[in-house]
Design a protein around this motif. Structure first.
Motif, mmCIF file in Angstrom:
data_model
loop_
_atom_site.group_PDB
_atom_site.id
_atom_site.type_symbol
_atom_site.label_atom_id
_atom_site.label_comp_id
_atom_site.label_asym_id
_atom_site.label_seq_id
_atom_site.Cartn_x
_atom_site.Cartn_y
_atom_site.Cartn_z
ATOM 1 N N GLU A 15 -7.770 -10.445 68.323
ATOM 2 C CA GLU A 15 -6.362 -10.676 67.999
ATOM 3 C C GLU A 15 -5.911 -9.801 66.838
ATOM 4 O OE1 GLU A 15 -6.124 -14.800 67.203
ATOM 5 O OE2 GLU A 15 -5.972 -15.410 69.313
ATOM 6 N N ALA A 16 -6.829 -9.512 65.910
ATOM 7 C CA ALA A 16 -6.482 -8.696 64.739
ATOM 8 C C ALA A 16 -6.504 -7.202 65.038
ATOM 9 C CB ALA A 16 -7.440 -9.009 63.593
ATOM 10 N N GLY A 17 -6.902 -6.833 66.257
ATOM 11 C CA GLY A 17 -6.905 -5.417 66.607
ATOM 12 C C GLY A 17 -8.260 -4.828 66.885
ATOM 13 N N GLY A 18 -9.316 -5.614 66.683
ATOM 14 C CA GLY A 18 -10.645 -5.119 66.999
ATOM 15 C C GLY A 18 -10.886 -5.117 68.497
ATOM 16 N N CYS A 19 -11.707 -4.203 68.968
ATOM 17 C CA CYS A 19 -12.035 -4.120 70.390
ATOM 18 C C CYS A 19 -13.416 -4.742 70.607
ATOM 19 C CB CYS A 19 -12.044 -2.672 70.858
ATOM 20 S SG CYS A 19 -10.437 -1.857 70.743
ATOM 21 N N VAL A 20 -13.481 -5.732 71.485
ATOM 22 C CA VAL A 20 -14.734 -6.434 71.757
ATOM 23 C C VAL A 20 -14.972 -6.452 73.255
ATOM 24 C CG1 VAL A 20 -16.056 -8.556 71.443
ATOM 25 C CG2 VAL A 20 -14.331 -7.902 69.738
ATOM 26 N N ARG A 21 -16.186 -6.144 73.659
ATOM 27 C CA ARG A 21 -16.588 -6.236 75.059
ATOM 28 C C ARG A 21 -17.920 -6.962 75.154
ATOM 29 N NH1 ARG A 21 -15.049 -0.469 78.096
ATOM 30 N NH2 ARG A 21 -12.850 -0.444 77.456
ATOM 31 N N THR A 22 -18.166 -7.541 76.318
ATOM 32 C CA THR A 22 -19.443 -8.225 76.538
ATOM 33 C C THR A 22 -20.117 -7.617 77.768
ATOM 34 O OG1 THR A 22 -18.490 -9.985 77.940
ATOM 35 C CG2 THR A 22 -18.559 -10.372 75.556
ATOM 36 N N LEU A 57 -11.531 -4.668 57.082
ATOM 37 C CA LEU A 57 -11.659 -3.298 57.586
ATOM 38 C C LEU A 57 -10.502 -2.946 58.520
ATOM 39 C CD1 LEU A 57 -15.501 -3.143 58.314
ATOM 40 C CD2 LEU A 57 -14.271 -2.008 56.461
ATOM 41 N N LEU A 58 -10.150 -3.875 59.392
ATOM 42 C CA LEU A 58 -9.033 -3.633 60.303
ATOM 43 C C LEU A 58 -7.734 -3.421 59.533
ATOM 44 C CD1 LEU A 58 -9.899 -6.244 63.074
ATOM 45 C CD2 LEU A 58 -9.850 -3.754 63.357
ATOM 46 N N ALA A 59 -7.555 -4.185 58.455
ATOM 47 C CA ALA A 59 -6.350 -4.034 57.632
ATOM 48 C C ALA A 59 -6.308 -2.657 56.972
ATOM 49 C CB ALA A 59 -6.303 -5.129 56.570
ATOM 50 N N ARG A 60 -7.471 -2.062 56.735
ATOM 51 C CA ARG A 60 -7.536 -0.721 56.139
ATOM 52 C C ARG A 60 -7.433 0.380 57.183
ATOM 53 N NH1 ARG A 60 -11.775 1.116 54.087
ATOM 54 N NH2 ARG A 60 -13.408 -0.462 54.198
ATOM 55 N N GLY A 61 -7.346 -0.008 58.457
ATOM 56 C CA GLY A 61 -7.204 0.991 59.507
ATOM 57 C C GLY A 61 -8.508 1.482 60.098
ATOM 58 N N VAL A 62 -9.609 0.786 59.833
ATOM 59 C CA VAL A 62 -10.905 1.176 60.400
ATOM 60 C C VAL A 62 -11.007 0.651 61.830
ATOM 61 C CG1 VAL A 62 -13.409 0.958 60.202
ATOM 62 C CG2 VAL A 62 -12.006 1.185 58.137
ATOM 63 N N GLN A 63 -11.213 1.558 62.777
ATOM 64 C CA GLN A 63 -11.349 1.147 64.180
ATOM 65 C C GLN A 63 -12.688 0.449 64.383
ATOM 66 O OE1 GLN A 63 -11.904 4.291 67.014
ATOM 67 N NE2 GLN A 63 -11.183 3.073 68.747
ATOM 68 N N GLN A 64 -12.654 -0.697 65.068
ATOM 69 C CA GLN A 64 -13.882 -1.447 65.298
ATOM 70 C C GLN A 64 -14.092 -1.698 66.777
ATOM 71 O OE1 GLN A 64 -14.707 -4.894 62.774
ATOM 72 N NE2 GLN A 64 -13.004 -4.286 61.469
#
Length: 286
Positions: A137-144, A107-114
């Protein structure tokens, strides 16, 4: 005229008519009822199918792990712009992580924001921690965050998936009503605003995570909750909760649970950290 009390012979055809007539009437009545019920169920089936296919206003109950997984995978696979996910708990099975990481990277490779929310407890499970770093690292945004609501998946803000009830783990609700999806997205945004970002360059748990977990445990303790309930709420083990409580007790010089509660109150440990609240930017649908 026959005499009373005497039987007179009749032909089999006459006897059959007298015996079979009531049975034929019963069968005819059953057939009429069968036809009526069949028409009623045909009408109900048409209404049910119409409701499922009525478009964006419909919601559908999904039953069974296979149906839930297939429906979610199909929706996520067609994502065009955004995928929001909230995943409570402290760990995910390795086999699920392998499947999910491939899908997320595609999904990230297709430009889908996560954007994905986890509980702080994931830092206690190395495979899950490694997974979220890979996605980051691949561009996804993760928070805890310390405490979180139940699981939710929102695709392009047009469809959302939520549990129906904790009593039915093999059920989920597919929601397409724009107002409900908008509301769920706002709940996500509220939790996202107070989350701790995952930095893929940092291989250890942020210090703020430890502080927030301690703050949450302190609040649970003062409210009178047991270690087991605290563990469930924070997605960590009861043993980990006990270790935190022991560390807090040593720091405050407490020798009992009652004294610990008194020291927590008198030393101001219940002061809540202030978080910047970021309002949802998505306009409410008309």
């Amino acid at each position: 005229m026959g005499e009373p009390g005497l039987l007179a012979p009749v032909t089999p055809a006459i006897a059959a008519g007298r015996v079979l007539a009531p049975l034929e009437e019963t069968l005819a009545e059953g057939k009429r009822r069968l036809d009526a019920l069949t028409k009623s169920y045909e009408t109900a089936e048409a209404v049910f199918n119409g409701a499922r296919q009525s478009g964006p206003q419909s919601s559908t109950v999904l039953r069974g792990a296979d149906e839930i997984a297939e429906t979610i995978d199909a929706a996520v696979g067609t994502a065009k712009a955004e995928l929001l996910t909230a995943q409570p708990g402290g760990r995910r099975p390795p086999e699920i992580l392998e499947t999910v990481v491939r899908r997320n990277l595609e999904l990230l490779a297709r430009g889908v924001q996560q954007r994905t929310l986890y509980q702080h407890a994931v830092w206690n499970h190395p495979p899950t921690a490694e997974y979220i770093r890979t996605v980051a690292e691949a561009g996804g945004c993760v928070r805890t965050v310390d405490e979180m609501f139940d699981r939710v998946i929102i695709v392009d803000r047009t469809v959302a998936f939520i549990p129906t009830s904790s009593d039915y783990p093999d059920e989920a609700l597919e929601v397409r009503d724009p107002s409900i999806v908008w509301y769920l997205a706002n709940v996500f945004e509220y939790a996202w605003a107070r989350g701790t970002p995952v930095d893929p360059a940092v291989n250890r748990r942020p210090e703020t995570v430890v502080s927030e977990i301690e703050q949450s445990i302190v609040r649970f303790l003062v409210a009178g909750h047991t270690e087991e309930k605290i563990a469930r709420g924070l997605g960590i083990s009861r043993r980990t909760v006990a270790e935190y409580i022991s560390r807090i007790s040593r720091r405050l010089g407490s020798v009992s649970r009652a004294q610990l509660g008194y020291l927590i109150a008198t030393k101001g440990l219940l002061a809540e950290a202030e978080y910047e609240r970021v309002p949802a930017t998505d306009p409410r649908p008309s």
